[in-house]
Structure formats: C-alpha cells, structure tokens
Design an enzyme around this catalytic site. Structure first.
Site, PDB file in Angstrom:
ATOM      1  N   SER A   1      33.885  36.808  50.506  1.00 27.38           N
ATOM      2  CA  SER A   1      35.828  35.460  50.337  1.00 27.38           C
ATOM      3  C   SER A   1      34.761  34.641  51.719  1.00 27.38           C
ATOM      4  O   SER A   1      34.012  35.185  52.963  1.00 27.38           O
ATOM      5  CB  SER A   1      36.693  35.832  50.112  1.00 27.38           C
ATOM      6  OG  SER A   1      37.210  36.250  52.053  1.00 27.38           O
ATOM      7  N   GLY A   3      42.732  40.207  43.264  1.00 29.45           N
ATOM      8  CA  GLY A   3      42.101  40.864  42.954  1.00 29.45           C
ATOM      9  C   GLY A   3      41.130  39.245  42.094  1.00 29.45           C
ATOM     10  O   GLY A   3      40.185  39.234  41.830  1.00 29.45           O
ATOM     11  N   ALA A   4      41.712  38.270  42.662  1.00 31.03           N
ATOM     12  CA  ALA A   4      40.759  36.575  42.499  1.00 31.03           C
ATOM     13  C   ALA A   4      39.520  37.487  42.657  1.00 31.03           C
ATOM     14  O   ALA A   4      38.580  37.133  42.046  1.00 31.03           O
ATOM     15  CB  ALA A   4      41.083  35.280  43.530  1.00 31.03           C
ATOM     16  N   GLY A   5      38.811  37.850  43.733  1.00 32.16           N
ATOM     17  CA  GLY A   5      37.618  38.093  44.287  1.00 32.16           C
ATOM     18  C   GLY A   5      37.074  39.377  43.249  1.00 32.16           C
ATOM     19  O   GLY A   5      36.052  38.878  43.205  1.00 32.16           O
ATOM     20  N   ASP A   6      37.462  40.032  43.559  1.00 30.96           N
ATOM     21  CA  ASP A   6      37.169  40.801  42.049  1.00 30.96           C
ATOM     22  C   ASP A   6      36.880  40.784  40.838  1.00 30.96           C
ATOM     23  O   ASP A   6      35.716  40.482  40.311  1.00 30.96           O
ATOM     24  CB  ASP A   6      38.334  42.235  42.224  1.00 30.96           C
ATOM     25  CG  ASP A   6      38.342  42.518  43.699  1.00 30.96           C
ATOM     26  OD1 ASP A   6      37.849  42.123  43.941  1.00 30.96           O
ATOM     27  OD2 ASP A   6      39.889  43.072  43.851  1.00 30.96           O
ATOM     28  N   ASN A  36      34.545  32.086  39.032  1.00 31.98           N
ATOM     29  CA  ASN A  36      35.462  30.929  38.435  1.00 31.98           C
ATOM     30  C   ASN A  36      36.475  30.557  38.177  1.00 31.98           C
ATOM     31  O   ASN A  36      37.738  30.744  38.250  1.00 31.98           O
ATOM     32  CB  ASN A  36      35.169  29.620  38.862  1.00 31.98           C
ATOM     33  CG  ASN A  36      34.260  29.277  40.753  1.00 31.98           C
ATOM     34  OD1 ASN A  36      34.196  30.333  41.486  1.00 31.98           O
ATOM     35  ND2 ASN A  36      33.652  28.428  40.659  1.00 31.98           N
TER      36      ASN A  36
HETATM   37  N1  ATP Z   1      44.022  28.989  43.471  1.00 31.96           N
HETATM   38  C1  ATP Z   1      43.330  29.672  43.063  1.00 31.96           C
HETATM   39  N2  ATP Z   1      42.625  28.027  41.743  1.00 31.96           N
HETATM   40  C2  ATP Z   1      42.269  28.050  40.766  1.00 31.96           C
HETATM   41  N3  ATP Z   1      41.380  29.070  40.732  1.00 31.96           N
HETATM   42  C3  ATP Z   1      41.443  30.309  41.808  1.00 31.96           C
HETATM   43  C4  ATP Z   1      42.549  30.273  43.061  1.00 31.96           C
HETATM   44  N4  ATP Z   1      42.232  30.833  43.890  1.00 31.96           N
HETATM   45  C5  ATP Z   1      40.758  31.804  43.771  1.00 31.96           C
HETATM   46  N5  ATP Z   1      40.026  30.831  42.340  1.00 31.96           N
HETATM   47  C6  ATP Z   1      39.563  31.369  42.351  1.00 31.96           C
HETATM   48  O1  ATP Z   1      38.501  32.980  42.334  1.00 31.96           O
HETATM   49  C7  ATP Z   1      37.677  32.812  43.321  1.00 31.96           C
HETATM   50  C8  ATP Z   1      37.853  33.841  43.913  1.00 31.96           C
HETATM   51  O2  ATP Z   1      39.012  33.598  44.932  1.00 31.96           O
HETATM   52  P1  ATP Z   1      39.183  33.492  46.570  1.00 31.96           P
HETATM   53  O3  ATP Z   1      38.052  33.705  47.082  1.00 31.96           O
HETATM   54  O4  ATP Z   1      40.237  33.932  46.741  1.00 31.96           O
HETATM   55  O5  ATP Z   1      38.567  35.185  47.019  1.00 31.96           O
HETATM   56  P2  ATP Z   1      39.052  36.902  47.685  1.00 31.96           P
HETATM   57  O6  ATP Z   1      39.416  35.639  48.933  1.00 31.96           O
HETATM   58  O7  ATP Z   1      38.359  37.510  48.040  1.00 31.96           O
HETATM   59  O8  ATP Z   1      40.151  36.987  47.063  1.00 31.96           O
HETATM   60  P3  ATP Z   1      41.003  38.557  47.104  1.00 31.96           P
HETATM   61  O9  ATP Z   1      40.431  39.357  48.448  1.00 31.96           O
HETATM   62  O10 ATP Z   1      42.411  38.064  46.882  1.00 31.96           O
HETATM   63  O11 ATP Z   1      40.793  39.392  45.340  1.00 31.96           O
HETATM   64  C9  ATP Z   1      37.672  31.762  43.105  1.00 31.96           C
HETATM   65  O12 ATP Z   1      35.923  31.084  44.120  1.00 31.96           O
HETATM   66  C10 ATP Z   1      38.144  30.759  42.783  1.00 31.96           C
HETATM   67  O13 ATP Z   1      37.197  30.525  41.541  1.00 31.96           O
HETATM   68  O1  INS Z   2      43.597  45.388  44.406  1.00 35.81           O
HETATM   69  C1  INS Z   2      42.979  45.350  46.037  1.00 35.81           C
HETATM   70  C2  INS Z   2      42.104  44.166  45.206  1.00 35.81           C
HETATM   71  O2  INS Z   2      40.791  45.245  45.196  1.00 35.81           O
HETATM   72  C3  INS Z   2      41.675  43.648  46.255  1.00 35.81           C
HETATM   73  O3  INS Z   2      40.110  42.876  46.703  1.00 35.81           O
HETATM   74  C4  INS Z   2      40.956  44.266  47.483  1.00 35.81           C
HETATM   75  O4  INS Z   2      41.298  43.485  48.828  1.00 35.81           O
HETATM   76  C5  INS Z   2      42.643  45.122  48.113  1.00 35.81           C
HETATM   77  O5  INS Z   2      42.255  46.057  48.877  1.00 35.81           O
HETATM   78  C6  INS Z   2      43.073  45.580  46.357  1.00 35.81           C
HETATM   79  O6  INS Z   2      44.740  46.882  47.387  1.00 35.81           O
END
Ligand code: ATP
Ligand code: INS
Length: 360
Positions: free
Chosen positions: A191, A241-244, A268
């Site tokens: 991220s 879980g957005a990144g996952d 995305n």
């Molecule tokens: N508010 C949003 N609107 C649209 N797309 C989003 C939004 N938030 C996240 N995304 C999509 O999800 C992807 C991953 O989000 P983010 O960069 O927040 O990951 P992250 O911080 O690893 O998430 P997390 O740790 O919560 O799982 C982004 O690249 C984007 O494509």
């Molecule tokens: O379920 C969530 C999710 O997998 C996130 O990506 C992680 O950052 C957290 O640790 C986990 O609790």
C-alpha cells in the site's frame, strides 16, 4: 512494446495457485465499541475473489481450536493454539509507523507456517500473504523454489508487533530478514503507506512493484518503466481487505491470461467492491458473470501471457485497455436482487449498526 523477461509458469495451460497465509478473526471497533466481527486474513479475501473468478487454488493456512467461521478451503487446525485475532481501531488517529486508516492490534497469534507445511508439489503461482508474521524467511524461500512466479504482499514481511499490546508497526524492508529473497520474487505489492518502508527504486530492479493508492487506484513499477492504473468508484464503508482483494483480482486476471495492466484493472475493481461492504465482501452473481465474460473477451483480444509462448509479459497498456476499463465499470451497474448474491466464505457478524463511515 515494452517487455520484460518474466517466464510464464512452465507453459501449462491451467495455472494452479498456492496461497500461503493464516486466516484470522477480525474485530472492528469504533468509539470504544465493537461494531463488527468478521473472518479476516489476506488468505480469506483472496480465496473469496478467486472463488468469484473461478480460479482454482490450494491454500496453506493455520488456525487454532477456536476458529469460528465456515470456509470452503479447510485450514490446518492447531489444537494447542488460538486463531490469530486482529482488533482494528478506526478512531485512534494516525501513528507514524502504522496503517493510516486504522490502528491494528494483533491480540492473538497462531503458529507460523513452516516450509514443511507447504505441499510437496510445484505451482504456477505462489502467493505469500501473511498478516501476523506467520510467513518465515525459510517458508518464502521454499515458495520461490517450488512456484514459478511468486507474489508477495509486503505486509507479510515488514510487520512487527508491540510486545505489550500487539500494535502493528512496520519495519524497513531492508531490515526484515527477507531482503535477500526479493530477486527471486516476481511481484511485490505494497500500500502507499507500506511503500514508505522500502526503496522502490532499488526493489523494482529485481521484481515488479505494485503500489496501491486507495481510491486513486494503483501504480505498477518495473525495471524499465511505470504506469498508473485507473480506479473504479466506490462508496467506502470499510477499507479492510481492499489490498487483499486487489491482489486476488490482479493475480486472478493474470491466471486468466490478461497482461499486467489489464489484470491490475481487475485488481482495482475487486478492491473497490470490497470497500463497499463490511468485512469479507459478497458479490452479486450477475456482476461476477459480467466480469468473467469481460475478462474472457479481453483475453481473446490481447497477447496472452501464457499462450504467446514467448516467455514475456508485456507491461505496456495494450490497445483497448480503456475500453476494457469502461466495460468493467459498466458491469458494476448491474443491479443486485435477492438471491443473486454468492456467499463464498464466512459471513461478517454485524454487532452495532450496519454502515460505517470512514474516519478522516
Ligand atoms: N475508496 C476506494 N474507492 C475505490 N477503490 C478503492 C478504494 N479504496 C481502495 N480501493 C481499491 O483497492 C485497492 C487497494 O486499496 P488500498 O490501497 O487502500 O490497500 P490497503 O491499504 O492495502 O488495504 P487494506 O490494508 O485495508 O487491505 C486500491 O488500489 C483501489 O484499487
Ligand atoms: O483481515 C485483515 C486483512 O487481511 C488486512 O489486509 C490485514 O491488514 C489485517 O491484518 C487483517 O486482519
């Protein structure tokens, strides 16, 4: 066309994927109260997206005797251990060395995943997606030996946990104990907050780096270039879980034969679908069918990684990329109706309220 020499996995038409990382229990808190409890762990979000995209996979994950969610892919149960638990505080402000949109605490930890826990077979793709420090350097080493292309979520490598209360902190990638393995990794996902703990310029010389930027989509950096991949709109209610899910969509797209820029669009899309729901997202079945149809159509029109036979992945946005994005965006417009929702793994338990407003 810009290409790089990433070999495609063993010329096998059907790609098998190994996901390595523990399931966990997530507890979401705001204003001193628990408002949801859900199945968590990158492994659960990624399996959810793979199931949605009809990608077959093997999962190596450990939980304790108290694991409480039904899942399609059974984890290894450790009778003497508890399941890893994370508490996510959405109103504790930002700390310098933690995730920005929430403060995370690991309050229980399950056993690590050892090399001997991994299956003794080869995989086209391996995904190292730990959340609580369960992936050991020797485990990643075995993965790079037995998988043709390894994808790593940096959160599996750089998390450290406060001795007293388990607060998640990040350490520099160079000091993580995994740095020497990076030249053998194909993709590293971080991220934007996590990317501050690595030298992107150095790491991109060895492996492709994908940095996600929340609502702004993501950027892909490789040795010879970089590109930004446009986001999809979403009404964010829970960023967990957005990144996952992004990584699940990205790898799922590659498995289906898309090139990197198109697969990142699928990433995305699944990231945006995930933030619109609390915990593990449920996907509308008609939406999924539309997405899969678009992916199949797209695959037919682009130079497929696996079928091109030239062992090269293109990082250049191919012709029709913007149209592919538009068609994925329009697939989000299909309306949801009762009975059209696929539940692929554990249901979140809503304890207080049903909609969560993201803190500033
Ligand atoms: N508010 C949003 N609107 C649209 N797309 C989003 C939004 N938030 C996240 N995304 C999509 O999800 C992807 C991953 O989000 P983010 O960069 O927040 O990951 P992250 O911080 O690893 O998430 P997390 O740790 O919560 O799982 C982004 O690249 C984007 O494509
Ligand atoms: O379920 C969530 C999710 O997998 C996130 O990506 C992680 O950052 C957290 O640790 C986990 O609790």
């Amino acid at each position: 066309m810009v290409t790089t020499t990433i070999p495609h996995p063993q010329n096998t038409p059907i790609q098998s994927v190994l996901i390595v990382g523990n399931y966990c229990h997530d507890v979401l808190l705001q204003g001193g109260a628990v408002f949801a409890e859900t199945l968590g762990g990158a492994a659960s979000f990624i399996s959810n997206v793979f199931t949605a995209l009809s990608v077959s996979f093997h999962l190596t994950s450990k939980v304790g005797f108290d694991f409480k969610y039904p899942v399609n892919h059974e984890p290894i149960v450790i009778p003497s251990s508890k399941t890893s638990v994370f508490h996510a505080y959405f109103d504790q402000g930002h700390t310098e060395n933690a995730h920005q949109d929430r403060v995370l605490k690991r309050v229980e930890v399950c056993d690590p995943i050892n090399p001997s826990d991994l299956p003794d077979k080869r995989f086209g793709f391996g995904m190292a997606v730990g959340v609580g420090g369960e992936i050991l350097p020797e485990t990643l080493e075995k993965m790079v030996e037995t998988c043709d292309a390894v994808f790593v979520d940096i959160q599996a490598l750089i998390r450290a946990f406060d001795k007293n209360d388990g607060t998640v902190k990040l350490v520099r990638l160079k000091e993580s104990g995994f740095y020497h393995l990076l030249p053998r990794v194909k993709f590293l996902k971080a991220s934007s907050e996590e990317a501050l703990f690595m030298d992107v310029e150095e790491v991109r010389q060895w492996c492709c780096v994908v940095v996600t930027h929340g609502k702004d989509g993501c950027e892909v950096y490789w040795k010879d270039g970089e590109m930004k991949i446009e986001p999809f709109g979403a009404n964010q209610v829970d960023p967990t879980g957005a990144g996952d899910s992004f990584l699940g969509g990205f790898v799922g797209g590659l498995v289906h034969g898309l090139v990197v820029p198109d697969a990142a669009l699928v990433g995305n899309l699944f990231g945006s679908l995930t933030v619109g729901q609390i915990g593990l997202p449920k996907f509308d079945l008609r939406l999924l069918q539309r997405i899969k149809d678009e992916v199949q159509r797209r695959k037919l029109h682009s130079t497929c990684w696996f079928e091109s036979g030239d062992d090269l992945i293109s990082f250049t946005k191919p012709a029709g990329h913007d149209e592919f994005r538009a068609s994925l965006a329009s697939s989000k417009l299909v309306s949801r109706s009762p009975g059209s929702v696929e539940q692929v793994t554990g249901q979140p338990k809503l304890l207080v309220g049903s909609v969560y407003d993201k803190p500033n």
